[in-house]
Motif scaffolding. Structure first.
Motif: not given
Length: 512
Positions: A112-118, A130-133, A428-433
């Motif tokens: 599970v990816g965590i990203g910043l959405q403006e 969202g989806e993480g890799r 969007k960049e994934i900041l944590a998984i």
């Protein structure tokens, strides 16, 4: 150094003591040879790090030690040994962090990816899941941080200042005619300045907070994508929380049912289930199961309407039905029998009459409670409830999870559906998984990143202040002719004094 400070070493033992300290320093250098080689490698790659500065300190301390054999004065080898110890500790922390993160990713079956959405809600950014890799983590976890670059610049400046101070001091004392004395004093001044300019715990001021945080996240099955992830997760943002985060699995159970009036119980269950299923939320599986157990009829809801005061309404089978809390039914003019003391119950009213009461039990999951408490404890980070479940009110969450519910944002029901449908954009960049869907895993990534950034930043500032004060003190003592105060014990004591706040600051990431 301790014996010499207590004046317990005779003059006839001075050369033996000096030689012993030089030998101990060489052993330290041998044990930390990888750190010295890493410093030289950084220099070859056009980088200047604390390990590069450690190489220069080793050369100057070794040269000063040889001169100490002639002058019969004790070198500052102990301070260098402390710095080498901290450098080795930093290497161990970085390695354990890397191995722990890779082990977390190796065991993962779901990412599970965590990203910043403006512009997530009310012109505020949101930290969406969202989806993480695996690639999102591997591409960034080893990149140097901005604070590391700041420390590198500081180390380079310190080298220039220390060398300039050594040359100036040597020239001043060499003008008297004794060139060798000037050289000896100059090398001593440069070596002591370098040791005082870098408090020993500065080597672990970035690596240890990240290592402490990694061990906490490893137990939750989560990783932060390098320093880029730390900075991104530390920005002011909203964190959406769903009913599945607060009450995962079968956390909500039916504790009892009571019917009022002359209507059939199966009809009341069917009406209630129809509205609950139209609303969704944590109550939906409970009433779906209840309806199936009674072989009830599946009705469609017409004119579904969520109310902001704790309930929902609609037309079912041609009759107006209201479902919500007891307070909601009272506010809508439905007659409620006196003496009901249930705190968590769903009441149903049909055509202005109360017909049923469903008692519920909400199990409090420790992981969900810990995650919500962590999210509510940081400024610049605000949980936003996106579920339309009318039972999850501000009062209910405050009592159930022991949090300050005022820190939680409760949008209008009409807005929550839109928030639920918003997804993290693909670019969007994934900041944590996180390797699980649990709230604690994602929440601690966010709050841990904020604490780590604060700890690392404060540590760098504190050590730079200590180093600058050390250089100023050395310069003042040299130009005042008070070289007798530049003893190994004083140097080591100064290092140890600044090590205490340095280590304490790195402990901040334990409290997230």
């Amino acid at each position: 150094t301790f014996l010499y400070a207590l004046d317990m070493v005779g003059q006839d033992r001075m050369k033996l003591m000096i030689f012993g300290q030089l030998l101990a320093m060489l052993i330290c250098a041998l044990l930390g040879s990888y750190q010295l080689l890493e410093g030289l490698s950084d220099l070859k790659n056009k980088r200047f790090s604390l390990n590069t500065l450690l190489c220069v300190s080793f050369v100057l301390c070794a040269a000063d030690g040889v001169l100490c054999l002639q002058d019969l004065r004790v070198p500052c080898c102990a301070a260098f040994g402390l710095q080498m110890t901290m450098s080795l500790w930093s290497a161990y922390q970085r390695r354990s962090t890397r191995l722990g993160q890779l082990d977390t990713m190796r065991k993962a079956t779901h990412l599970v990816g965590i990203g910043l959405q403006e512009q997530y809600f009310e012109d505020q950014a949101g930290l969406l899941r969202g989806e993480g890799r695996v690639e999102d983590f591997m591409e960034s976890y080893s990149k140097p941080s901005r604070l590391s670059k700041t420390v590198s610049v500081y180390a380079l400046i310190v080298l220039g200042v220390s060398v300039a101070l050594g040359i100036t001091t040597g020239l001043i004392h060499g003008m008297s005619g004794d060139v060798m004395a000037g050289v000896s004093i100059g090398i001593q001044a440069a070596a002591v300045s370098l040791l005082m300019a870098v408090p020993a715990s500065m080597f672990v001021t970035i690596s240890r907070p990240m290592a402490v945080l990694e061990r906490r996240l490893h137990s939750l099955g989560a990783v932060i994508c390098g320093w880029r992830g730390v900075e991104g997760l530390s920005k002011k943002a909203l964190f959406p929380v769903t009913h599945e985060d607060l009450f995962p699995g079968n956390a909500v159970k039916l504790n009892g049912v009571k019917f009022y009036g002359n209507r059939e119980s199966s009809q009341i269950v069917a009406y209630t289930a129809a509205l609950i299923c139209a609303n969704g939320g944590v109550l939906k599986p409970v009433f779906e199961q209840l309806l199936e157990s009674r072989n009830g009829i599946h009705y469609k809801v017409e004119g579904y309407n969520p109310y902001e005061n704790g309930g929902i309404g609609g037309v079912v089978n041609g009759e107006p039905v209201l479902v919500g809390t007891l307070e909601f039914l009272k506010s809508m003019g439905v007659e409620v029998p006196a003496g009901i003391q249930l705190k968590h119950a769903v009441a149903v009213g049909v055509d202005g009459q109360m017909c049923g009461l469903f008692a519920l039990t909400y199990d409090r999951h420790r992981a969900a409670a810990a995650g919500l408490q962590s999210l509510c404890g940081y400024r610049g980070l605000k949980p936003v409830l996106t579920t339309a479940d009318f039972m999850l009110t501000e009062t209910f969450l405050a009592s159930k999870f022991s949090v300050k519910a005022k820190r939680i944002l409760f949008p209008e029901y009409s807005q929550r559906k839109d928030l639920q449908e918003k997804q993290l954009e693909q670019d969007k960049e994934i900041l944590a998984i996180a390797t699980t869907d649990a709230l604690a895993a994602a929440a601690f990534c966010v709050t841990g990143a904020r604490t780590a950034k604060r700890a690392c930043g404060a540590g760098v500032v504190v050590h730079m202040v200590g180093g600058i004060l050390g250089i100023v003190m050395i310069a003042a003592l040299l130009f005042l002719g008070a070289r007798d105060l530049l003893t190994p014990a004083n140097m080591l004591l100064y290092q140890l004094i600044w090590t205490v706040p340095g280590i304490l600051i790195t402990e901040w990431t334990r409290a997230i």
